[in-house]
Scaffold this motif. Structure first.
Motif, PDB file in Angstrom:
ATOM      1  N   GLN A 331       7.055  35.113   3.982  1.00  0.00           N
ATOM      2  CA  GLN A 331       5.917  35.585   2.979  1.00  0.00           C
ATOM      3  C   GLN A 331       6.613  36.646   2.319  1.00  0.00           C
ATOM      4  O   GLN A 331       7.264  37.524   2.945  1.00  0.00           O
ATOM      5  CB  GLN A 331       4.680  36.349   3.839  1.00  0.00           C
ATOM      6  N   THR A 332       6.474  36.802   0.967  1.00  0.00           N
ATOM      7  CA  THR A 332       6.799  37.867   0.154  1.00  0.00           C
ATOM      8  C   THR A 332       5.885  38.501  -0.562  1.00  0.00           C
ATOM      9  O   THR A 332       4.796  37.947  -0.555  1.00  0.00           O
ATOM     10  CB  THR A 332       8.018  37.056  -0.882  1.00  0.00           C
ATOM     11  N   GLU A 333       6.357  39.324  -1.461  1.00  0.00           N
ATOM     12  CA  GLU A 333       5.552  40.100  -2.407  1.00  0.00           C
ATOM     13  C   GLU A 333       4.855  38.892  -3.463  1.00  0.00           C
ATOM     14  O   GLU A 333       3.641  38.800  -3.855  1.00  0.00           O
ATOM     15  CB  GLU A 333       5.939  41.303  -3.026  1.00  0.00           C
ATOM     16  N   GLY A 376      -2.456  33.976   0.999  1.00  0.00           N
ATOM     17  CA  GLY A 376      -3.001  33.872  -0.127  1.00  0.00           C
ATOM     18  C   GLY A 376      -2.100  33.971  -1.582  1.00  0.00           C
ATOM     19  O   GLY A 376      -0.796  34.041  -1.167  1.00  0.00           O
ATOM     20  N   GLY A 377      -2.655  33.938  -2.416  1.00  0.00           N
ATOM     21  CA  GLY A 377      -1.736  33.906  -3.684  1.00  0.00           C
ATOM     22  C   GLY A 377      -1.087  32.457  -3.973  1.00  0.00           C
ATOM     23  O   GLY A 377      -1.624  31.315  -3.549  1.00  0.00           O
ATOM     24  N   ILE A 378       0.080  32.687  -4.668  1.00  0.00           N
ATOM     25  CA  ILE A 378       0.929  31.377  -4.722  1.00  0.00           C
ATOM     26  C   ILE A 378       1.828  30.965  -3.473  1.00  0.00           C
ATOM     27  O   ILE A 378       2.282  31.624  -2.904  1.00  0.00           O
ATOM     28  CB  ILE A 378       1.971  31.452  -5.791  1.00  0.00           C
ATOM     29  N   ILE A 379       1.631  29.535  -3.117  1.00  0.00           N
ATOM     30  CA  ILE A 379       2.267  29.113  -2.067  1.00  0.00           C
ATOM     31  C   ILE A 379       2.966  27.866  -2.638  1.00  0.00           C
ATOM     32  O   ILE A 379       2.403  26.897  -3.198  1.00  0.00           O
ATOM     33  CB  ILE A 379       1.122  28.597  -0.829  1.00  0.00           C
ATOM     34  N   ILE A 380       4.177  27.965  -2.166  1.00  0.00           N
ATOM     35  CA  ILE A 380       5.123  26.675  -2.421  1.00  0.00           C
ATOM     36  C   ILE A 380       5.485  26.023  -0.848  1.00  0.00           C
ATOM     37  O   ILE A 380       5.913  26.487  -0.051  1.00  0.00           O
ATOM     38  CB  ILE A 380       6.166  27.156  -3.044  1.00  0.00           C
ATOM     39  N   ILE A 381       5.296  24.608  -0.966  1.00  0.00           N
ATOM     40  CA  ILE A 381       5.431  23.956   0.031  1.00  0.00           C
ATOM     41  C   ILE A 381       6.883  22.803  -0.155  1.00  0.00           C
ATOM     42  O   ILE A 381       6.658  22.274  -1.045  1.00  0.00           O
ATOM     43  CB  ILE A 381       4.387  23.158   0.671  1.00  0.00           C
ATOM     44  N   ASP A 382       7.691  22.874   0.426  1.00  0.00           N
ATOM     45  CA  ASP A 382       8.867  22.157   0.322  1.00  0.00           C
ATOM     46  C   ASP A 382       8.721  21.143   1.353  1.00  0.00           C
ATOM     47  O   ASP A 382       9.521  21.072   2.289  1.00  0.00           O
ATOM     48  CB  ASP A 382      10.128  22.959   0.324  1.00  0.00           C
ATOM     49  N   THR A 433      -0.054  38.564   9.565  1.00  0.00           N
ATOM     50  CA  THR A 433       1.353  39.268   9.692  1.00  0.00           C
ATOM     51  C   THR A 433       1.197  40.822   9.314  1.00  0.00           C
ATOM     52  O   THR A 433       1.829  41.763  10.037  1.00  0.00           O
ATOM     53  CB  THR A 433       2.372  38.584   8.740  1.00  0.00           C
ATOM     54  N   ARG A 434       0.733  41.069   7.990  1.00  0.00           N
ATOM     55  CA  ARG A 434       0.535  42.585   7.393  1.00  0.00           C
ATOM     56  C   ARG A 434      -0.330  43.309   8.490  1.00  0.00           C
ATOM     57  O   ARG A 434      -0.529  44.763   8.626  1.00  0.00           O
ATOM     58  CB  ARG A 434       0.082  42.712   6.232  1.00  0.00           C
ATOM     59  N   VAL A 435      -1.437  42.595   9.055  1.00  0.00           N
ATOM     60  CA  VAL A 435      -2.475  43.398   9.699  1.00  0.00           C
ATOM     61  C   VAL A 435      -1.830  43.787  11.125  1.00  0.00           C
ATOM     62  O   VAL A 435      -2.120  44.908  11.768  1.00  0.00           O
ATOM     63  CB  VAL A 435      -3.604  42.476  10.141  1.00  0.00           C
ATOM     64  N   GLY A 445      12.514  46.345   6.558  1.00  0.00           N
ATOM     65  CA  GLY A 445      11.838  45.137   6.266  1.00  0.00           C
ATOM     66  C   GLY A 445      12.441  43.968   5.443  1.00  0.00           C
ATOM     67  O   GLY A 445      11.870  43.031   4.963  1.00  0.00           O
ATOM     68  N   THR A 446      13.811  44.366   5.240  1.00  0.00           N
ATOM     69  CA  THR A 446      14.701  43.124   4.298  1.00  0.00           C
ATOM     70  C   THR A 446      15.056  42.108   5.308  1.00  0.00           C
ATOM     71  O   THR A 446      15.104  40.989   4.744  1.00  0.00           O
ATOM     72  CB  THR A 446      15.905  43.870   3.836  1.00  0.00           C
ATOM     73  N   GLY A 447      15.018  42.382   6.592  1.00  0.00           N
ATOM     74  CA  GLY A 447      15.417  41.355   7.366  1.00  0.00           C
ATOM     75  C   GLY A 447      17.041  41.154   7.480  1.00  0.00           C
ATOM     76  O   GLY A 447      17.498  40.152   8.275  1.00  0.00           O
ATOM     77  N   ARG A 448      17.551  42.043   6.988  1.00  0.00           N
ATOM     78  CA  ARG A 448      19.153  41.949   6.875  1.00  0.00           C
ATOM     79  C   ARG A 448      19.473  43.603   6.989  1.00  0.00           C
ATOM     80  O   ARG A 448      19.296  44.486   6.457  1.00  0.00           O
ATOM     81  CB  ARG A 448      19.616  41.384   5.681  1.00  0.00           C
TER      82      ARG A 448
END
Length: 526
Positions: A331-333, A376-382, A433-435, A445-448
Motif C-alpha cells: 500500500q502506497t500513497e 481504496g482508490g486505485i488498485i493494481i493486481i498483477d 493497516t493505518r488504523v 516508513g520507507t521500509g529501508r
C-alpha cells in the motif's frame, strides 16, 4: 450457519467483526480517549467556516473544529435549485430513452438514474468562487473520514440515514437500493416512497427496506425529518466549527449498517454493550431481538472465533494461499499493488494449468483482503501471465463475481495483455493497516535503511573534509556499533592510512543509541 456479529470491548477500544464461516465480511473499530477531540465520522454534521477558497483547484478548506481543515470540492459545495434538478433529470431521462431506441450502451453514470442519486447538478458557470466566500458560515457533513495526513472530506448535500430509508433534504429524488433485485418489490417501494416524501425532498430505500410496510418506512422517514429540524435549530444558535449532529454511537451504527436478516447471533463480551444492543434492537430491529449472546469464556472472544489471526493476516504484506502460492500486497500513497506468485505450488499437469489454478485461488483471497483491509482508490493486481484468452476471461469473471460481496462500490477493467487488472474501490474510512499500525520510527516508513557499507563510505567522505580543514591532532568519530565495527575491522587499513597520511589520531567510538545512518565527526582544535 448464518452470519455472526462479534463485538469485543477492551477498555476504551471497541472492535466488531461480521463473520461468516470463519471469513470476516466486515471489520470496524473505534477508540475513544478522554480529553481528546472525537475523530469526525462519516455522517457527522458541522457548522463550519470557510478558511480558503481555491479557484485553481475549484475547492475550499473548511474549519469544522478538527485539527486539520476539511476539504470541500465544488460539486459537493453547490446546492442546486429545484428547477436545476428537474431540468437535469429530464435531460438525463431523454438521453437514456434516445440511446435505448438506437441500441447504444448507456454510460454507468446514467444507467442507474432510478436506483441511485446523481448529485452533480452544478451548472458550468457556477464556479466555486461565485457562491462561496472566505469567512462564510456553512453547514457541512463528513463524507470521508480523515485518512493518513489528509483531513476529512465534507459535502453540503446532507443525507440522513435511518434503518430503512435515507433522507435527503436538498435533493428531489426517489430511489431504491440496487441490492433489491425483484422488480415488483422495487416498484412497490417507489410507490410508497413517492407518497411519503414531500415536493423538493429526497428519499432512498435501503436494502433492509425490502418487504417492509408503509407504516414502517413512514415512521423511519418521520424520525429523520425530526432529526434534520433539530440540526437546523442547533446550527442557527451555534458558533462556527461546532458539531450539530453526531451519527449514532459505534454499537448502534453497527446494528444499523452491517447487520441484516442473515445475522444469526450477536456475540458480545461486555454487559454494557449487551444492554445497548438489546435496547436498540427492541426499539428499531425487532427481527434481531433474542439473538444477543453474552460471551463469558476465559479465552478472548476474537481469539476464540479466529478473528485475531485474520487481522494479523490483514496487516501483513505477504498472504499465503492454501495451494502454496502467495500474494504480495503493498500500500502506497498513490495506489495498492497486489502481486500473485505461484510460490511452492508446482501443479500436476502443465504450466498453463498451474498458473490458472493459482490465479483462480488468488481471486477469492484478493476480494477478501480488499474488504478486510478496506483498501481504496486505485488498485493494481498483477496476475501471473496467462497465454490463453479463455483463461484470462475465466479469472476476470471470477473476480467480478467475488467482488459482488463487497459493500463498497468497485469498478474493474478487463485483464490487460500484461496480466494486469486495474480497478478502483470506494473508501470512506482509513485502511486497516493505518488504523492499527504506524510508520516504523527507525526507517520512517520507507521500509529501508542504508547498508553499513554505504554509511561507512559516506562517513569516510565526510571525514576527509574534516581532516583537510582540521588543525588539531585528534579527530573523534561517533557512529553506530555496526559501522564502527566495519571501520575497525575490514576497513582498518584505510583508517591507519588516513592517520599516517594526515598525521592525526582518529578516535572511533560506538554509540548504541545512534541510528544506523547517524554519525558525528569532531576535530580537537587548538
Amino acid at each position: 450457519m448464518g452470519k455472526q456479529l462479534i463485538i469485543n470491548q477492551t477498555l476504551n477500544e471497541c472492535r466488531a467483526a461480521l463473520v461468516l464461516n470463519g471469513e470476516i465480511l466486515d471489520f470496524l473499530m473505534e477508540r475513544t480517549t478522554e480529553g481528546e477531540d472525537k475523530v469526525p465520522q462519516v455522517g457527522d454534521i458541522f457548522k463550519g467556516r470557510v478558511l480558503r477558497v481555491l479557484p485553481g483547484m475549484q475547492s475550499a478548506f473548511v474549519d469544522i473544529g478538527w485539527e486539520k481543515a476539511a476539504f470541500l470540492y465544488v460539486d459537493d459545495a453547490y446546492i442546486p435549485t429545484l428547477q436545476e434538478q428537474r431540468e437535469m433529470a429530464e435531460k438525463t431521462r431523454k438521453m437514456i430513452e434516445s440511446q435505448e431506441r438506437v441500441g447504444e450502451v448507456i454510460p454507468d453514470e446514467f444507467s442507474t438514474l432510478n436506483e441511485s442519486v446523481n448529485m452533480r447538478f452544478r451548472p458550468e458557470h457556477a464556479t466555486i468562487e461565485t457562491f462561496l466566500k472566505e469567512g462564510q458560515e456553512i453547514l457541512v457533513q463528513v463524507a470521508k473520514e480523515p485518512i493518513s495526513t489528509k483531513g476529512p472530506r465534507v459535502t453540503r448535500q446532507i443525507t440522513l440515514a435511518g434503518r430503512h430509508v435515507v433522507f435527503m433534504p436538498f435533493i428531489e429524488h426517489t430511489g431504491v437500493s440496487r441490492r433489491i433485485e425483484n422488480e415488483g418489490e422495487r416498484e412497490r417501494l417507489r410507490e410508497i416512497l413517492d407518497t411519503i416524501r414531500p415536493e423538493g425532498k429526497g428519499v432512498i430505500a435501503r436494502t433492509v427496506a425490502e418487504g417492509q410496510s408503509y407504516r414502517t418506512l413512514k415512521s423511519d422517514y418521520n424520525m429523520l425529518v425530526k432529526i434534520w429540524k433539530d440540526v437546523q435549530k442547533k446550527a442557527e444558535k451555534s458558533k462556527p466549527s461546532t458539531v450539530c449532529y453526531r451519527d449514532l454511537s459505534f454499537i448502534q451504527r453497527l446494528l444499523r449498517d452491517i447487520t441484516d436478516e442473515d445475522v444469526s447471533e450477536i456475540i458480545i463480551d461486555s454487559k454494557d454493550n449487551q444492554k445497548e444492543v438489546e435496547k436498540f434492537t427492541s426499539k428499531y430491529l425487532p427481527s434481531m431481538k433474542g439473538k444477543t449472546v453474552l460471551y463469558d469464556d476465559t479465552t478472548p472472544i476474537f481469539e476464540k472465533f479466529g478473528v485475531d489471526m485474520e487481522i494479523e493476516r490483514g496487516i501483513s504484506n505477504k498472504v499465503y494461499l492454501r495451494s502454496g502460492g502467495s500474494l504480495n500486497i503493498d500500500q502506497t500513497e498513490a495506489l495498492v499493488s497486489i502481486d500473485v506468485n505461484t510460490g511452492k505450488f508446482v501443479g500436476r499437469k502443465n504450466l498453463e494449468e498451474t498458473i490458472l489454478r493459482t490465479n483462480m485461488e488468488a481471486v477469492k483471497e484478493i476480494a477478501y483482503q480488499l474488504r478486510l483491509r478496506n483498501c481504496g482508490g486505485i488498485i493494481i493486481i498483477d496476475f501471473i501471465d496467462m497465454e490463453k484468452e479463455e483463461h484470462r476471461e475465466t479469472v476476470y469473471n471470477l473476480l467480478i463475481e467475488a467482488l459482488k460481496k463487497d459493500r463498497s462500490k468497485t469498478n474493474v477493467l478487463p485483464i490487460s495483455g500484461l496480466g494486469l487488472v486495474e480497478m478502483t474501490r470506494k473508501r470512506t474510512r482509513d485502511t486497516l493497516t493505518r488504523v492499527l499500525c504506524e510508520p516504523c520510527p527507525y526507517c520512517e516508513g520507507t521500509g529501508r535503511v542504508k547498508s553499513t557499507l554505504t554509511v561507512c563510505y559516506e562517513l569516510i567522505r565526510e571525514l576527509l573534509k574534516v581532516l583537510n580543514k582540521s588543525t588539531g591532532s585528534k579527530v573523534y568519530i561517533y557512529a553506530h556499533p555496526e559501522v564502527t565495527a566495519r571501520l575497525c575491522g575490514d576497513d582498518l587499513d584505510l583508517i591507519e592510512n588516513l592517520e599516517e597520511g594526515y598525521g592525526k589520531s582518529l578516535q572511533i567510538r560506538s554509540e548504541n543509541n545512534y541510528h544506523i545512518e547517524q554519525y558525528e565527526i569532531f576535530s580537537q582544535e587548538y
